[in-house]
Design an enzyme around this catalytic site. Sequence first.
Site, PDB file in Angstrom:
ATOM      1  N   THR A  11       1.003  -1.372  -0.195  1.00 47.15           N
ATOM      2  CA  THR A  11       0.151  -0.321   0.272  1.00 47.15           C
ATOM      3  C   THR A  11       1.013   1.028  -0.501  1.00 47.15           C
ATOM      4  O   THR A  11       1.127   2.425  -0.789  1.00 47.15           O
ATOM      5  CB  THR A  11      -0.823  -0.053   1.535  1.00 47.15           C
ATOM      6  OG1 THR A  11      -1.537  -1.075   1.150  1.00 47.15           O
ATOM      7  CG2 THR A  11      -1.767   1.306   1.251  1.00 47.15           C
ATOM      8  N   GLY A 110       4.945   2.095  11.569  1.00 46.70           N
ATOM      9  CA  GLY A 110       4.413   1.132  12.318  1.00 46.70           C
ATOM     10  C   GLY A 110       5.548   0.320  13.146  1.00 46.70           C
ATOM     11  O   GLY A 110       5.228  -0.239  13.578  1.00 46.70           O
ATOM     12  N   CYS A 140       0.390   7.861   9.786  1.00 44.52           N
ATOM     13  CA  CYS A 140      -0.883   8.612   8.548  1.00 44.52           C
ATOM     14  C   CYS A 140      -1.919   9.370   9.979  1.00 44.52           C
ATOM     15  O   CYS A 140      -1.928  10.290   9.694  1.00 44.52           O
ATOM     16  CB  CYS A 140      -1.596   7.529   8.072  1.00 44.52           C
ATOM     17  SG  CYS A 140      -2.790   6.255   9.077  1.00 44.52           S
ATOM     18  N   HIS A 194      -1.566   6.685  20.432  1.00 43.11           N
ATOM     19  CA  HIS A 194      -1.300   7.887  19.192  1.00 43.11           C
ATOM     20  C   HIS A 194      -0.998   9.300  19.509  1.00 43.11           C
ATOM     21  O   HIS A 194      -0.187  10.036  19.318  1.00 43.11           O
ATOM     22  CB  HIS A 194      -2.606   8.140  18.108  1.00 43.11           C
ATOM     23  CG  HIS A 194      -3.921   7.186  18.521  1.00 43.11           C
ATOM     24  ND1 HIS A 194      -4.369   6.645  18.133  1.00 43.11           N
ATOM     25  CD2 HIS A 194      -3.592   6.872  16.412  1.00 43.11           C
ATOM     26  CE1 HIS A 194      -4.759   5.390  17.841  1.00 43.11           C
ATOM     27  NE2 HIS A 194      -3.825   5.313  16.667  1.00 43.11           N
ATOM     28  N   HIS A 220      -9.943   7.819   7.403  1.00 42.71           N
ATOM     29  CA  HIS A 220      -9.698   8.093   9.350  1.00 42.71           C
ATOM     30  C   HIS A 220     -10.560   9.563   9.505  1.00 42.71           C
ATOM     31  O   HIS A 220     -10.448   9.998   8.643  1.00 42.71           O
ATOM     32  CB  HIS A 220      -8.455   8.469   9.977  1.00 42.71           C
ATOM     33  CG  HIS A 220      -7.370   6.822   9.871  1.00 42.71           C
ATOM     34  ND1 HIS A 220      -7.785   5.776  10.210  1.00 42.71           N
ATOM     35  CD2 HIS A 220      -6.380   7.018   9.319  1.00 42.71           C
ATOM     36  CE1 HIS A 220      -7.072   5.328  10.522  1.00 42.71           C
ATOM     37  NE2 HIS A 220      -6.043   5.701   9.569  1.00 42.71           N
ATOM     38  N   GLN A 301      -5.356   7.502   5.062  1.00 45.14           N
ATOM     39  CA  GLN A 301      -3.804   6.507   5.631  1.00 45.14           C
ATOM     40  C   GLN A 301      -3.420   6.051   4.616  1.00 45.14           C
ATOM     41  O   GLN A 301      -1.931   6.132   4.645  1.00 45.14           O
ATOM     42  CB  GLN A 301      -4.413   5.502   6.401  1.00 45.14           C
ATOM     43  CG  GLN A 301      -5.737   4.126   5.602  1.00 45.14           C
ATOM     44  CD  GLN A 301      -7.137   4.973   5.355  1.00 45.14           C
ATOM     45  OE1 GLN A 301      -8.015   5.881   5.098  1.00 45.14           O
ATOM     46  NE2 GLN A 301      -7.357   3.722   4.575  1.00 45.14           N
TER      47      GLN A 301
HETATM   48  P1  NAD Z   1       1.234  -3.928   3.034  1.00 41.98           P
HETATM   49  O1  NAD Z   1       0.967  -4.744   3.425  1.00 41.98           O
HETATM   50  O2  NAD Z   1       0.002  -2.849   2.139  1.00 41.98           O
HETATM   51  O3  NAD Z   1       2.066  -3.800   2.572  1.00 41.98           O
HETATM   52  C1  NAD Z   1       3.449  -4.326   2.817  1.00 41.98           C
HETATM   53  C2  NAD Z   1       4.446  -5.126   2.079  1.00 41.98           C
HETATM   54  O4  NAD Z   1       5.480  -5.102   2.022  1.00 41.98           O
HETATM   55  C3  NAD Z   1       3.819  -6.327   0.887  1.00 41.98           C
HETATM   56  O5  NAD Z   1       3.582  -6.406  -0.325  1.00 41.98           O
HETATM   57  C4  NAD Z   1       4.941  -7.693   1.224  1.00 41.98           C
HETATM   58  O6  NAD Z   1       4.622  -8.528   1.084  1.00 41.98           O
HETATM   59  C5  NAD Z   1       6.042  -6.620   2.022  1.00 41.98           C
HETATM   60  N1  NAD Z   1       6.589  -7.536   2.043  1.00 41.98           N
HETATM   61  C6  NAD Z   1       6.125  -8.069   3.661  1.00 41.98           C
HETATM   62  N2  NAD Z   1       7.676  -9.087   4.220  1.00 41.98           N
HETATM   63  C7  NAD Z   1       8.895  -8.063   3.451  1.00 41.98           C
HETATM   64  C8  NAD Z   1       9.802  -8.662   3.845  1.00 41.98           C
HETATM   65  N3  NAD Z   1      10.500  -9.236   4.560  1.00 41.98           N
HETATM   66  N4  NAD Z   1      11.148  -7.237   2.606  1.00 41.98           N
HETATM   67  C9  NAD Z   1      10.199  -7.009   1.987  1.00 41.98           C
HETATM   68  N5  NAD Z   1       9.125  -6.750   1.551  1.00 41.98           N
HETATM   69  C10 NAD Z   1       8.229  -7.669   2.714  1.00 41.98           C
HETATM   70  O7  NAD Z   1       1.845  -2.505   4.736  1.00 41.98           O
HETATM   71  P2  NAD Z   1       1.252  -1.252   4.549  1.00 41.98           P
HETATM   72  O8  NAD Z   1      -0.064  -0.633   4.688  1.00 41.98           O
HETATM   73  O9  NAD Z   1       1.601  -0.749   3.503  1.00 41.98           O
HETATM   74  O10 NAD Z   1       2.043  -0.638   5.642  1.00 41.98           O
HETATM   75  C11 NAD Z   1       3.488  -0.664   5.424  1.00 41.98           C
HETATM   76  C12 NAD Z   1       4.283   0.071   6.456  1.00 41.98           C
HETATM   77  O11 NAD Z   1       3.504   1.696   6.422  1.00 41.98           O
HETATM   78  C13 NAD Z   1       3.017  -0.719   7.909  1.00 41.98           C
HETATM   79  O12 NAD Z   1       4.974   0.144   9.151  1.00 41.98           O
HETATM   80  C14 NAD Z   1       2.569   0.711   8.765  1.00 41.98           C
HETATM   81  O13 NAD Z   1       2.229   1.150   9.866  1.00 41.98           O
HETATM   82  C15 NAD Z   1       2.426   1.627   7.593  1.00 41.98           C
HETATM   83  N6  NAD Z   1       1.908   2.496   7.382  1.00 41.98           N
HETATM   84  C16 NAD Z   1       0.640   1.851   6.853  1.00 41.98           C
HETATM   85  C17 NAD Z   1      -0.445   2.834   6.706  1.00 41.98           C
HETATM   86  C18 NAD Z   1      -1.551   2.030   6.601  1.00 41.98           C
HETATM   87  O14 NAD Z   1      -2.775   3.228   5.843  1.00 41.98           O
HETATM   88  N7  NAD Z   1      -1.603   1.386   4.928  1.00 41.98           N
HETATM   89  C19 NAD Z   1      -0.596   4.681   6.766  1.00 41.98           C
HETATM   90  C20 NAD Z   1       0.658   4.898   7.040  1.00 41.98           C
HETATM   91  C21 NAD Z   1       1.721   3.707   7.512  1.00 41.98           C
END
Ligand code: NAD
Length: 337
Positions: A11, A110, A140, A194, A220, A301
């Site tokens: 994402t 995260g 976010c 938070h 959110h 987010q």
């Molecule tokens: P996601 O699950 O959508 O994407 C994570 C990606 O990383 C996936 O493609 C997964 O296959 C890959 N992955 C898993 N293990 C791995 C490894 N060892 N090496 C390389 N790639 C690997 O997650 P996301 O929502 O993009 O979240 C990523 C980070 O961003 C987290 O810390 C999350 O808390 C933070 N975040 C997420 C959001 C949200 O709303 N989605 C918002 C802000 C921050």
Amino acid sequence: MQQVAINGYGTIGKRVADAVRQQPDMDMLGVAKTRPNFEAETAIDKGFPLYAAIEEREELFAEAGLEIAGPVEDLVAEADVVVDATPSGIGAQNKELYEEHDTPALYQGGEDAELTDVSFNARSNFENAVDADHVRVVSCNTTGLSRVIAPLREAYGVEKVRATLVRRGGDPGQSDRGPINDILPNPVTIPSHHGPDVETIFPDLDIDTLGMKVPATLMHMHSLNVTLEEEVDAADVRELFADESRLFLIPERLDIDGSGTLKEYALDAGRPRGDIWENCVWEESVSTVGRDLYLFQGIHQESDVVPENVDAIRAVTGSADAAESIETTNETLGIGL
Ligand code: NAD
């Protein structure tokens, strides 16, 4: 040109990759993935060299007909900076890899704040991340709160922030998340985590937060009460916010009543993936009673942290100051609805 690697193409990672590609001073060196799926295929279609995040799984990509440029170690070794956008907790496991190759790294919200030297929000503390080796781009929600709090602190002083965060149960693609028919106090303990996270950006801030989770995927919603150090007219606060490039003050005339219409507006406006990089503050909700300010804001987010990652790249590489970086990022992405 800064050579940028993305480790974790989900994402956040895929959005940061697209944003980096639009920067005049950055090259997208490649993205690392753990498995071949639709995101791996679109990465290849977009011309991003694809690296295997886990060596033993490299052959899965070949079986799926996807060409791998090499192991993630090669990508990290070549990069000037790596953006780790892996799921919560995996970034911490990857830190050693980045240190081995002496490659500065950005992590996402995260991860624990203790993992890095600095927690980052471009509007609030860009300078703290200049030339740092490990920087966490805050979540976010923390990004959304920081963007509002920073100008209020500068203009009027902030005595106390109280915020209730009504959080989406999961992102649109997260079919395993919920609730699907409930309203959860989440976390049930008060204050929620938070507030302390916002304090990683403003260490002297007095803030209490409460969290809830609802059956929604789009955005959110924050209900905010800020006690200022002086009495201020709501009209003055609206003017202050109107000057902030990453705050979108939703005018009454647009008739936007919630996150559904906000997302529809973003799609109609041609935003990629319907992304909304700005905080969406309902202008009519900006109200004051004595020294108390109230407002509602929607936070997308999946995308508000994207411009922050781009700015954090410039901070750790020392390639621009805050104002220059924010301006370039805003211009290239088209920030400002
Ligand atoms: P996601 O699950 O959508 O994407 C994570 C990606 O990383 C996936 O493609 C997964 O296959 C890959 N992955 C898993 N293990 C791995 C490894 N060892 N090496 C390389 N790639 C690997 O997650 P996301 O929502 O993009 O979240 C990523 C980070 O961003 C987290 O810390 C999350 O808390 C933070 N975040 C997420 C959001 C949200 O709303 N989605 C918002 C802000 C921050």
